[in-house]
Write a protein that holds these residues in place. Structure first.
Motif, PDB file in Angstrom:
ATOM      1  N   THR A 274     -36.579   7.245 -15.605  1.00 63.63           N
ATOM      2  CA  THR A 274     -37.718   7.426 -16.065  1.00 63.63           C
ATOM      3  C   THR A 274     -39.029   6.925 -15.362  1.00 63.63           C
ATOM      4  O   THR A 274     -39.944   7.363 -14.904  1.00 63.63           O
ATOM      5  CB  THR A 274     -38.102   7.670 -17.552  1.00 63.63           C
ATOM      6  OG1 THR A 274     -36.959   8.276 -17.986  1.00 63.63           O
ATOM      7  CG2 THR A 274     -39.416   7.980 -17.908  1.00 63.63           C
ATOM      8  N   ILE A 275     -38.764   5.648 -15.207  1.00 65.58           N
ATOM      9  CA  ILE A 275     -39.824   4.711 -14.750  1.00 65.58           C
ATOM     10  C   ILE A 275     -39.996   4.973 -13.190  1.00 65.58           C
ATOM     11  O   ILE A 275     -41.133   5.082 -12.644  1.00 65.58           O
ATOM     12  CB  ILE A 275     -39.363   3.142 -15.067  1.00 65.58           C
ATOM     13  CG1 ILE A 275     -39.623   2.762 -16.624  1.00 65.58           C
ATOM     14  CG2 ILE A 275     -40.289   2.214 -14.329  1.00 65.58           C
ATOM     15  CD1 ILE A 275     -39.025   1.484 -16.988  1.00 65.58           C
ATOM     16  N   THR A 276     -38.765   4.885 -12.480  1.00 65.89           N
ATOM     17  CA  THR A 276     -38.750   5.063 -11.255  1.00 65.89           C
ATOM     18  C   THR A 276     -39.383   6.320 -10.745  1.00 65.89           C
ATOM     19  O   THR A 276     -40.302   6.452  -9.784  1.00 65.89           O
ATOM     20  CB  THR A 276     -37.465   4.990 -10.477  1.00 65.89           C
ATOM     21  OG1 THR A 276     -36.755   3.568 -11.004  1.00 65.89           O
ATOM     22  CG2 THR A 276     -37.391   5.092  -8.856  1.00 65.89           C
ATOM     23  N   THR A 277     -38.878   7.592 -11.222  1.00 66.43           N
ATOM     24  CA  THR A 277     -39.605   8.723 -10.745  1.00 66.43           C
ATOM     25  C   THR A 277     -40.757   8.813 -11.177  1.00 66.43           C
ATOM     26  O   THR A 277     -41.809   9.426 -10.534  1.00 66.43           O
ATOM     27  CB  THR A 277     -38.650   9.904 -11.890  1.00 66.43           C
ATOM     28  OG1 THR A 277     -38.761   9.510 -13.289  1.00 66.43           O
ATOM     29  CG2 THR A 277     -37.123  10.137 -11.323  1.00 66.43           C
TER      30      THR A 277
ATOM     31  N   PRO B 140     -37.469  -1.415 -11.836  1.00 70.11           N
ATOM     32  CA  PRO B 140     -37.272   0.106 -11.686  1.00 70.11           C
ATOM     33  C   PRO B 140     -38.824   0.419 -10.933  1.00 70.11           C
ATOM     34  O   PRO B 140     -38.528   1.441 -10.130  1.00 70.11           O
ATOM     35  CB  PRO B 140     -37.457   0.642 -12.772  1.00 70.11           C
ATOM     36  CG  PRO B 140     -36.533  -0.156 -13.747  1.00 70.11           C
ATOM     37  CD  PRO B 140     -36.917  -1.575 -12.948  1.00 70.11           C
ATOM     38  N   VAL B 141     -39.469  -0.318 -11.099  1.00 71.55           N
ATOM     39  CA  VAL B 141     -41.013  -0.217 -10.679  1.00 71.55           C
ATOM     40  C   VAL B 141     -40.909  -0.365  -9.001  1.00 71.55           C
ATOM     41  O   VAL B 141     -41.215   0.270  -8.312  1.00 71.55           O
ATOM     42  CB  VAL B 141     -42.075  -0.754 -11.193  1.00 71.55           C
ATOM     43  CG1 VAL B 141     -43.472  -0.782 -10.445  1.00 71.55           C
ATOM     44  CG2 VAL B 141     -42.146  -0.326 -12.682  1.00 71.55           C
ATOM     45  N   ILE B 142     -40.543  -1.773  -8.952  1.00 72.60           N
ATOM     46  CA  ILE B 142     -40.117  -2.125  -7.584  1.00 72.60           C
ATOM     47  C   ILE B 142     -39.509  -1.123  -6.558  1.00 72.60           C
ATOM     48  O   ILE B 142     -39.729  -0.789  -5.587  1.00 72.60           O
ATOM     49  CB  ILE B 142     -39.573  -3.532  -7.392  1.00 72.60           C
ATOM     50  CG1 ILE B 142     -40.581  -4.543  -8.034  1.00 72.60           C
ATOM     51  CG2 ILE B 142     -39.188  -3.893  -5.983  1.00 72.60           C
ATOM     52  CD1 ILE B 142     -40.073  -5.762  -8.225  1.00 72.60           C
ATOM     53  N   ILE B 143     -38.243  -0.654  -7.129  1.00 68.90           N
ATOM     54  CA  ILE B 143     -37.393   0.278  -6.503  1.00 68.90           C
ATOM     55  C   ILE B 143     -38.161   1.690  -6.096  1.00 68.90           C
ATOM     56  O   ILE B 143     -38.089   2.027  -5.019  1.00 68.90           O
ATOM     57  CB  ILE B 143     -36.235   0.735  -7.527  1.00 68.90           C
ATOM     58  CG1 ILE B 143     -35.265  -0.632  -7.409  1.00 68.90           C
ATOM     59  CG2 ILE B 143     -35.248   1.783  -6.781  1.00 68.90           C
ATOM     60  CD1 ILE B 143     -34.096  -0.404  -8.262  1.00 68.90           C
TER      61      ILE B 143
ATOM     62  N   LYS C 139     -45.252  14.308 -16.792  1.00 71.28           N
ATOM     63  CA  LYS C 139     -44.235  13.160 -16.700  1.00 71.28           C
ATOM     64  C   LYS C 139     -45.415  11.886 -16.407  1.00 71.28           C
ATOM     65  O   LYS C 139     -45.019  10.767 -17.082  1.00 71.28           O
ATOM     66  CB  LYS C 139     -43.519  13.200 -15.549  1.00 71.28           C
ATOM     67  CG  LYS C 139     -42.372  14.278 -15.732  1.00 71.28           C
ATOM     68  CD  LYS C 139     -41.432  14.236 -14.321  1.00 71.28           C
ATOM     69  CE  LYS C 139     -40.396  15.410 -14.689  1.00 71.28           C
ATOM     70  NZ  LYS C 139     -39.441  15.880 -13.666  1.00 71.28           N
ATOM     71  N   ILE C 140     -46.631  12.164 -15.738  1.00 72.01           N
ATOM     72  CA  ILE C 140     -47.496  11.265 -15.467  1.00 72.01           C
ATOM     73  C   ILE C 140     -48.334  10.736 -16.731  1.00 72.01           C
ATOM     74  O   ILE C 140     -48.243   9.612 -17.136  1.00 72.01           O
ATOM     75  CB  ILE C 140     -48.694  11.544 -14.531  1.00 72.01           C
ATOM     76  CG1 ILE C 140     -47.926  11.990 -13.191  1.00 72.01           C
ATOM     77  CG2 ILE C 140     -49.697  10.690 -14.260  1.00 72.01           C
ATOM     78  CD1 ILE C 140     -47.283  10.613 -12.403  1.00 72.01           C
TER      79      ILE C 140
ATOM     80  N   LEU D 165     -41.376  13.617  -2.093  1.00 76.12           N
ATOM     81  CA  LEU D 165     -40.565  14.903  -2.329  1.00 76.12           C
ATOM     82  C   LEU D 165     -39.171  14.843  -1.972  1.00 76.12           C
ATOM     83  O   LEU D 165     -38.325  15.563  -2.603  1.00 76.12           O
ATOM     84  CB  LEU D 165     -41.183  16.232  -1.865  1.00 76.12           C
ATOM     85  CG  LEU D 165     -42.705  16.379  -2.371  1.00 76.12           C
ATOM     86  CD1 LEU D 165     -43.301  17.817  -1.502  1.00 76.12           C
ATOM     87  CD2 LEU D 165     -42.949  16.793  -3.891  1.00 76.12           C
ATOM     88  N   VAL D 166     -38.727  13.980  -0.844  1.00 80.57           N
ATOM     89  CA  VAL D 166     -37.280  13.794  -0.411  1.00 80.57           C
ATOM     90  C   VAL D 166     -36.844  12.735  -1.213  1.00 80.57           C
ATOM     91  O   VAL D 166     -35.569  12.734  -1.546  1.00 80.57           O
ATOM     92  CB  VAL D 166     -37.432  13.698   1.076  1.00 80.57           C
ATOM     93  CG1 VAL D 166     -36.191  13.207   1.545  1.00 80.57           C
ATOM     94  CG2 VAL D 166     -37.964  14.817   1.901  1.00 80.57           C
ATOM     95  N   VAL D 167     -37.712  11.722  -1.581  1.00 79.36           N
ATOM     96  CA  VAL D 167     -36.752  10.599  -2.166  1.00 79.36           C
ATOM     97  C   VAL D 167     -36.531  10.746  -3.713  1.00 79.36           C
ATOM     98  O   VAL D 167     -35.927  10.044  -4.254  1.00 79.36           O
ATOM     99  CB  VAL D 167     -37.443   9.148  -1.856  1.00 79.36           C
ATOM    100  CG1 VAL D 167     -37.453   8.680  -0.388  1.00 79.36           C
ATOM    101  CG2 VAL D 167     -38.900   9.080  -2.212  1.00 79.36           C
ATOM    102  N   LEU D 168     -37.719  11.549  -4.197  1.00 80.37           N
ATOM    103  CA  LEU D 168     -37.372  11.826  -5.583  1.00 80.37           C
ATOM    104  C   LEU D 168     -36.010  12.149  -6.019  1.00 80.37           C
ATOM    105  O   LEU D 168     -35.445  11.433  -7.123  1.00 80.37           O
ATOM    106  CB  LEU D 168     -38.405  12.899  -6.058  1.00 80.37           C
ATOM    107  CG  LEU D 168     -38.536  13.232  -7.716  1.00 80.37           C
ATOM    108  CD1 LEU D 168     -39.129  11.809  -8.260  1.00 80.37           C
ATOM    109  CD2 LEU D 168     -39.468  14.353  -7.608  1.00 80.37           C
ATOM    110  N   PRO D 169     -35.227  12.984  -5.465  1.00 78.38           N
ATOM    111  CA  PRO D 169     -33.813  13.056  -5.949  1.00 78.38           C
ATOM    112  C   PRO D 169     -32.833  11.924  -5.744  1.00 78.38           C
ATOM    113  O   PRO D 169     -32.052  11.742  -6.582  1.00 78.38           O
ATOM    114  CB  PRO D 169     -33.198  13.906  -4.672  1.00 78.38           C
ATOM    115  CG  PRO D 169     -34.259  14.718  -4.247  1.00 78.38           C
ATOM    116  CD  PRO D 169     -35.456  14.071  -4.206  1.00 78.38           C
TER     117      PRO D 169
END
Length: 320
Positions: free
Chosen positions: A291-294, A99-102, A223-224, A276-280
């Motif tokens: 959770t990890i990726t976001t 998930p971190v890599i993604i 979240k941070i 802001l675009v890839v967050l969705p």
């Protein structure tokens, strides 16, 4: 009134830092207000882009801004050199958590198509070049992102994703603000009211950049805080990226013998990402990854915003 505007422009970096600090404090103090800020981020970005587009004299442009050498340098920087650099960073820091890599690949492989235009203008780059290049950046990142993931990962994550968020964000942050700006400019020569509104928009870029910083930081800081272990893993990577990526862009510009203004534009494009675009896209991943990726994506946004505040002062001095 002009001296007030000059004051805002001259001290904008301090205004932005205040907005970031205010966002941190507000988000930590009030969770409900942080949720409200999250709901207005898109609106603030939309108005920011509208105000920026309104300052570009579209109907007076006589030269062809799609400089071929600039476009080639832009594409090479963003879609060949930067991806190789990002892949090397992931290997160098030995990131093995999927998930971190993604999250890292999602956010670092996609060049920004919205507020990079504003930062480019503030950093004495060529915002016209950046504006007219956004459709190309948008199309190439949609086409190449699946290829990057195929090359860099052993799993098919795009079975869980859709390009709809990309289309929606491009429409909201680029197409609609641009149409409104064009209409306003067109009618400004025919209507006194439209002309007054157009003059008013000159005040908005710095103000709404502050609102964007405040709302993004305020809405995401919780979240941070709750995922500090993830943050500590990715922040060093983002620092390396922010330190080196502007010079990758500038070097590509130098190889194609571009003028300083164009090289600064490449520096901003190479270092500003599409968080802001890839967050969705991160939000539609499997639940145990979300959770990890976001968190990875959001952390990049905060690092980048702080970096941009430095860039708008440093890049004009370093790239001449």
């Amino acid at each position: 009134m002009q001296h007030i505007k000059s004051f805002i422009e001259n001290y904008q970096i301090y205004i932005y830092l205040t907005a970031v600090i205010g966002g941190v404090l507000t988000g930590l103090i009030s969770y409900s207000f942080a949720n409200f800020l999250e709901s207005i981020v898109s609106v603030c970005i939309g108005i920011l882009m509208f105000s920026m587009f309104s300052q570009i004299p579209f109907f007076k442009i006589k030269q062809n801004f799609l400089n071929v050498r600039f476009i080639i340098a832009l594409l090479i920087s963003n879609f060949i050199v930067i991806p190789l650099f990002v892949f090397c960073l992931v290997q160098l820091f030995n990131i093995t958590n999927t998930p971190v890599i993604i999250g890292l690949y999602l956010v670092l492989l996609t060049p920004c198509i919205d507020y990079v235009i504003v930062f480019t203008a503030l950093g004495k780059g060529n915002e016209h070049f950046m504006l007219f290049a956004t459709p190309l950046l948008f199309i190439f990142q949609i086409l190449l992102l699946p290829i990057y993931f195929t090359l860099f990962l052993d799993i098919d994550i795009f079975s869980h994703m859709t390009i709809v968020p990309f289309i929606k964000a491009f429409s909201m942050f680029i197409i609609l603000p641009l149409i409104f700006a064009l209409l306003l400019q067109f009618f400004s020569s025919k209507s006194k009211t439209s002309n007054q509104i157009l003059q008013l928009t000159a005040w908005l870029p710095e103000i709404f950049m502050s609102f964007v910083l405040f709302s993004v930081v305020g809405s995401q800081i919780n979240k941070i805080i709750h995922n500090l272990d993830i943050v500590l893993i990715v922040v060093p990577i983002y620092i390396c990226f922010l330190t080196i990526s502007p010079f990758i862009g500038a070097l590509c510009g130098k190889l194609f013998k571009l003028e300083a203004e164009a090289k600064r534009t490449l520096a901003f494009s190479s270092s500003t990402r599409n968080a802001l675009v890839v967050l969705p896209l991160a939000l539609v991943l499997p639940k145990d990854w979300v959770t990890i990726t976001t968190t990875v994506v959001i952390t990049q946004t905060l690092c980048e915003l702080l970096g941009e505040i430095i860039f708008i002062k440093a890049i004009p001095k370093l790239i001449r």
